[in-house]
Design an enzyme around this catalytic site. Structure first.
Site, mmCIF file in Angstrom:
data_model
loop_
_atom_site.group_PDB
_atom_site.id
_atom_site.type_symbol
_atom_site.label_atom_id
_atom_site.label_comp_id
_atom_site.label_asym_id
_atom_site.label_seq_id
_atom_site.Cartn_x
_atom_site.Cartn_y
_atom_site.Cartn_z
ATOM 1 N N ARG A 137 0.804 -1.225 0.000
ATOM 2 C CA ARG A 137 0.000 0.000 0.000
ATOM 3 C C ARG A 137 0.840 1.280 0.000
ATOM 4 O O ARG A 137 0.415 2.317 0.513
ATOM 5 C CB ARG A 137 -0.965 0.037 1.203
ATOM 6 C CG ARG A 137 -2.140 -0.918 1.085
ATOM 7 C CD ARG A 137 -3.126 -0.422 0.051
ATOM 8 N NE ARG A 137 -4.246 -1.326 -0.111
ATOM 9 C CZ ARG A 137 -5.408 -1.187 0.527
ATOM 10 N NH1 ARG A 137 -5.613 -0.195 1.350
ATOM 11 N NH2 ARG A 137 -6.368 -2.055 0.338
ATOM 12 N N ARG B 121 -2.915 6.797 0.253
ATOM 13 C CA ARG B 121 -3.264 8.004 0.985
ATOM 14 C C ARG B 121 -2.206 8.545 1.925
ATOM 15 O O ARG B 121 -2.311 9.672 2.382
ATOM 16 C CB ARG B 121 -4.574 7.771 1.751
ATOM 17 C CG ARG B 121 -5.764 7.786 0.830
ATOM 18 C CD ARG B 121 -7.001 7.274 1.516
ATOM 19 N NE ARG B 121 -6.782 5.901 1.933
ATOM 20 C CZ ARG B 121 -7.725 5.114 2.448
ATOM 21 N NH1 ARG B 121 -8.923 5.580 2.644
ATOM 22 N NH2 ARG B 121 -7.456 3.874 2.786
ATOM 23 N N ARG C 262 -5.780 12.050 -6.697
ATOM 24 C CA ARG C 262 -7.076 11.419 -6.479
ATOM 25 C C ARG C 262 -8.205 12.444 -6.450
ATOM 26 O O ARG C 262 -9.307 12.172 -6.910
ATOM 27 C CB ARG C 262 -7.054 10.639 -5.171
ATOM 28 C CG ARG C 262 -8.325 9.834 -4.929
ATOM 29 C CD ARG C 262 -8.045 8.761 -3.958
ATOM 30 N NE ARG C 262 -9.150 8.158 -3.280
ATOM 31 C CZ ARG C 262 -10.250 8.711 -2.859
ATOM 32 N NH1 ARG C 262 -10.493 9.973 -3.096
ATOM 33 N NH2 ARG C 262 -11.148 8.018 -2.195
ATOM 34 N N ASP D 9 -6.427 -2.592 -7.811
ATOM 35 C CA ASP D 9 -7.008 -3.219 -6.628
ATOM 36 C C ASP D 9 -7.247 -4.687 -6.919
ATOM 37 O O ASP D 9 -7.389 -5.076 -8.077
ATOM 38 C CB ASP D 9 -8.324 -2.548 -6.224
ATOM 39 C CG ASP D 9 -8.648 -2.845 -4.769
ATOM 40 O OD1 ASP D 9 -8.106 -2.174 -3.883
ATOM 41 O OD2 ASP D 9 -9.409 -3.800 -4.520
HETATM 42 O O1 CP3 Z 1 0.080 -1.638 -2.571
HETATM 43 C C1 CP3 Z 1 -0.078 -0.691 -3.372
HETATM 44 O O2 CP3 Z 1 0.350 0.435 -3.181
HETATM 45 C C2 CP3 Z 1 -0.802 -0.982 -4.702
HETATM 46 C C3 CP3 Z 1 -2.196 -0.734 -4.729
HETATM 47 C C4 CP3 Z 1 -3.188 -1.615 -3.949
HETATM 48 C C5 CP3 Z 1 -4.448 -1.112 -3.554
HETATM 49 N N1 CP3 Z 1 -5.169 -2.144 -3.044
HETATM 50 C C6 CP3 Z 1 -4.902 0.271 -3.730
HETATM 51 C C7 CP3 Z 1 -6.015 0.762 -2.906
HETATM 52 C C8 CP3 Z 1 -3.139 -2.963 -3.587
HETATM 53 C C9 CP3 Z 1 -2.003 -3.978 -3.739
HETATM 54 C C10 CP3 Z 1 -4.404 -3.296 -3.026
HETATM 55 C C11 CP3 Z 1 -4.763 -4.654 -2.576
HETATM 56 C C12 CP3 Z 1 -6.014 -4.865 -1.834
HETATM 57 N N2 CP3 Z 1 -7.233 -4.257 -1.998
HETATM 58 C C13 CP3 Z 1 -6.177 -5.840 -0.818
HETATM 59 C C14 CP3 Z 1 -5.098 -6.802 -0.392
HETATM 60 C C15 CP3 Z 1 -4.122 -6.176 0.542
HETATM 61 C C16 CP3 Z 1 -4.645 -5.954 1.930
HETATM 62 O O3 CP3 Z 1 -4.674 -4.766 2.327
HETATM 63 O O4 CP3 Z 1 -4.982 -6.905 2.605
HETATM 64 C C17 CP3 Z 1 -7.498 -5.775 -0.354
HETATM 65 C C18 CP3 Z 1 -8.113 -6.613 0.739
HETATM 66 C C19 CP3 Z 1 -8.158 -4.776 -1.117
HETATM 67 C C20 CP3 Z 1 -9.591 -4.366 -1.048
HETATM 68 C C21 CP3 Z 1 -9.719 -2.946 -0.678
HETATM 69 N N3 CP3 Z 1 -9.401 -1.893 -1.505
HETATM 70 C C22 CP3 Z 1 -10.184 -2.417 0.539
HETATM 71 C C23 CP3 Z 1 -10.625 -3.234 1.733
HETATM 72 C C24 CP3 Z 1 -10.163 -1.032 0.414
HETATM 73 C C25 CP3 Z 1 -10.697 -0.018 1.387
HETATM 74 C C26 CP3 Z 1 -9.795 0.169 2.540
HETATM 75 C C27 CP3 Z 1 -9.078 1.456 2.406
HETATM 76 O O5 CP3 Z 1 -7.856 1.477 2.585
HETATM 77 O O6 CP3 Z 1 -9.766 2.491 2.160
HETATM 78 C C28 CP3 Z 1 -9.618 -0.717 -0.854
HETATM 79 C C29 CP3 Z 1 -9.375 0.644 -1.405
HETATM 80 C C30 CP3 Z 1 -8.005 0.955 -1.874
HETATM 81 N N4 CP3 Z 1 -7.197 0.136 -2.622
HETATM 82 C C31 CP3 Z 1 -7.309 2.173 -1.663
HETATM 83 C C32 CP3 Z 1 -6.082 2.072 -2.309
HETATM 84 C C33 CP3 Z 1 -5.023 3.123 -2.416
HETATM 85 C C34 CP3 Z 1 -7.875 3.376 -0.942
HETATM 86 C C35 CP3 Z 1 -8.771 4.102 -1.892
HETATM 87 C C36 CP3 Z 1 -8.704 5.579 -1.735
HETATM 88 O O7 CP3 Z 1 -7.821 6.214 -2.359
HETATM 89 O O8 CP3 Z 1 -9.543 6.097 -1.010
#
Ligand code: CP3
Length: 340
Positions: free
Chosen positions: A26, A30, A39, A76
């Site tokens: 991640r 943010r 964003r 994602d």
């Molecule tokens: O790692 C990186 O920098 C690459 C990008 C990446 C994102 N999601 C961007 C993202 C990666 C590798 C993921 C994987 C992901 N997504 C997982 C597996 C990793 C983990 O954390 O266990 C899971 C379970 C998800 C599903 C997901 N996507 C959730 C539960 C959420 C909401 C939680 C949150 O942080 O808001 C997301 C949204 C998401 N995916 C964001 C980002 C940068 C936040 C969105 C925003 O900009 O508001």
């Protein structure tokens, strides 16, 4: 294109390295004001992920701003259900939401195995990113592990227990296996497309591994992860199964190069269970970065001491929390880079 910094790929393959490579799950997100600015210029997360030029821009930000040894493509794990015919939304402050769920054979009929072509926006972003990176660091591609994707598709949203998804494993095992196989086949096609476009290592995220017991984990998750690892033989593979402490020994038989550890998994114990033939990735508690810079440096050094220079890629034990000060992230990264 010759890589100027291939530490990540060498560490994954167990080759000798001058120092331990470091990146953060991640890292594109943010924590960076520069990410939030990009964003805010679009309607939200999904539009950002689907606009290849912008996805490439935020993918590269942590390489420039934090000095990590790898980029991970901005996307994602939930793009796979969407490609199979189940669209999702990202609800501000709440996370992902699937307006429709998959709980019956009738629901299954509305889905198809993706050949990867629905995800052109990701492969386009990979092409643009590779060009812009110009060999500075390797680019990581990724996908969710089938069990974690299944959990979201059945449940429809995040959950502490994913009880609907787990119910399905008991009440409809045949249906569950059918859906898991469709997800697996789609994921293999998708990862192959990422690799063809330039991804140099791939990581599978099994974020909800830890809510299954050992037998169910073997039957409903590892079996499919194993199929994916066997189908991809051109780049190194990392499997990160959050909470699957009970599966570490079984995971040592996967045909992957690296196993990701979360911070609940002891380092010496994990090495004993997994053996010397895999690289380990991780595993500092993401909350350790709430400490003072001095405390972060001490915690990172202690982690490095525990890995004792064995096959290691430094990372946190899960994604970096969005409210962490990027300066503390830099302390973590610099401490790893200066460690001898
Ligand atoms: O790692 C990186 O920098 C690459 C990008 C990446 C994102 N999601 C961007 C993202 C990666 C590798 C993921 C994987 C992901 N997504 C997982 C597996 C990793 C983990 O954390 O266990 C899971 C379970 C998800 C599903 C997901 N996507 C959730 C539960 C959420 C909401 C939680 C949150 O942080 O808001 C997301 C949204 C998401 N995916 C964001 C980002 C940068 C936040 C969105 C925003 O900009 O508001």
């Amino acid at each position: 294109m010759q890589l100027k910094n291939d530490l990540l790929l060498r560490a994954a393959k167990g080759e000798s390295v001058e120092r331990t490579p470091v990146w953060l799950m991640r890292q594109a997100g943010r924590i960076l004001p520069e990410y939030r600015k990009v964003r805010e210029s679009v309607s939200g997360f999904i539009e950002l992920a689907q606009t290849p030029d912008l996805a490439a821009e935020v993918t590269i930000q942590p390489v420039d701003l934090l000095g990590v040894d790898a980029a991970i493509i901005f996307s994602d794990i939930l793009v796979i259900p969407e490609a199979m015919g189940l669209p999702y939304e990202m609800v501000e402050k709440r996370g992902p939401l699937f307006p429709e769920t998959v709980r019956s054979e009738a629901d299954l009929k509305k889905l198809h195995v993706s050949d990867g072509s629905e995800l052109r926006y990701v492969t386009d972003a990979i092409h643009i990113t590779k060009k812009a990176l110009n060999g500075r660091v390797p680019l990581i591609g990724f996908a969710g592990a089938p069990w974690t994707i299944f959990a979201y598709m059945v449940e429809g949203h995040g959950s502490k227990t994913f009880s609907k998804a787990r119910e399905m494993l008991y009440t409809q095992p045949v249906f569950s296996h059918k859906l898991l196989q469709m997800i697996t086949d789609s994921t293999i096609n998708y990862l192959k497309a990422q690799i063809e476009s330039g991804a140099q290592l791939i990581q599978l995220f099994d974020s909800w591994a830890g809510i299954l017991g050992p037998d169910q984990y073997e039957e409903f998750s590892l079996r499919y992860i194993s199929q994916i690892c066997d189908a991809i033989d051109t780049v190194p593979k990392t499997v990160f199964a959050k909470g699957a402490f009970f599966a570490r020994e079984a995971m040592s038989s996967l045909s992957c190069e690296t196993i990701g550890l979360d911070w609940n998994m002891g380092i010496a114990e994990s090495r004993r269970l997994i053996g010397d033939s895999k690289t380990l990735q991780g595993n500092l508690d993401p909350a350790a970065l709430y400490g003072t810079p001095e405390q972060v440096a001490v915690a990172a050094t202690r982690m490095m001491d525990e890995f004792k220079g064995s096959r290691h890629i430094a990372n946190l034990g899960h994604g970096v929390y969005p409210d962490i000060d990027p300066e503390k992230v830099k302390v973590f990264i610099e401490t790893v880079k200066n460690y001898r």
